[in-house]
Scaffold this motif. Structure first.
Motif, PDB file in Angstrom:
ATOM      1  N   TRP A  31       0.832  -1.201   0.000  1.00 54.66           N
ATOM      2  CA  TRP A  31       0.000   0.000   0.000  1.00 54.66           C
ATOM      3  C   TRP A  31       0.867   1.252   0.000  1.00 54.66           C
ATOM      4  O   TRP A  31       2.075   1.197   0.180  1.00 54.66           O
ATOM      5  N   ARG A  32       0.246   2.395  -0.198  1.00 56.76           N
ATOM      6  CA  ARG A  32       0.964   3.676  -0.265  1.00 56.76           C
ATOM      7  C   ARG A  32       0.683   4.496   0.990  1.00 56.76           C
ATOM      8  O   ARG A  32      -0.395   4.443   1.566  1.00 56.76           O
TER       9      ARG A  32
ATOM     10  N   PRO B 271      -3.026   0.866  -3.340  1.00 55.87           N
ATOM     11  CA  PRO B 271      -2.409   1.526  -4.493  1.00 55.87           C
ATOM     12  C   PRO B 271      -3.452   2.261  -5.346  1.00 55.87           C
ATOM     13  O   PRO B 271      -4.570   1.765  -5.530  1.00 55.87           O
TER      14      PRO B 271
ATOM     15  N   SER C  11      -6.007   0.642  -8.001  1.00 62.69           N
ATOM     16  CA  SER C  11      -6.209  -0.786  -7.723  1.00 62.69           C
ATOM     17  C   SER C  11      -7.683  -1.068  -7.459  1.00 62.69           C
ATOM     18  O   SER C  11      -8.447  -0.161  -7.138  1.00 62.69           O
TER      19      SER C  11
END
Length: 71
Positions: free
Chosen positions: A28-29, A43, A46
């Motif tokens: 994940w970000r 993301p 996504s």
């Protein structure tokens, strides 16, 4: 009317450290990063984006512990 869970709040004495682990594990970000809190989101683009709850790591002063007892 529908209900959506925006985020899952996770208490931590070290939010950045715990978020670092989950960021790498989930791919994940990091979308918000301050001393007291860190937010991870799926993301961008996504299938999970906008569907699954974000992870919000919050600094708390006390350490948590799990007590396991066996019979």
């Amino acid at each position: 009317m529908s209900i959506r869970i925006q985020c899952l709040c996770i208490d931590a004495t070290d939010p950045a450290g715990l978020a670092f682990f989950w960021e790498a594990a989930l791919g994940w970000r990091r979308t918000y990063d301050k001393d007291e809190q860190v937010v991870l989101e799926p993301p961008e683009g996504s299938p999970e984006e906008g569907i699954v709850p974000d992870l919000l790591f919050l600094r708390v002063p006390d350490a948590k512990r799990t007590v396991v007892t066996t019979a």
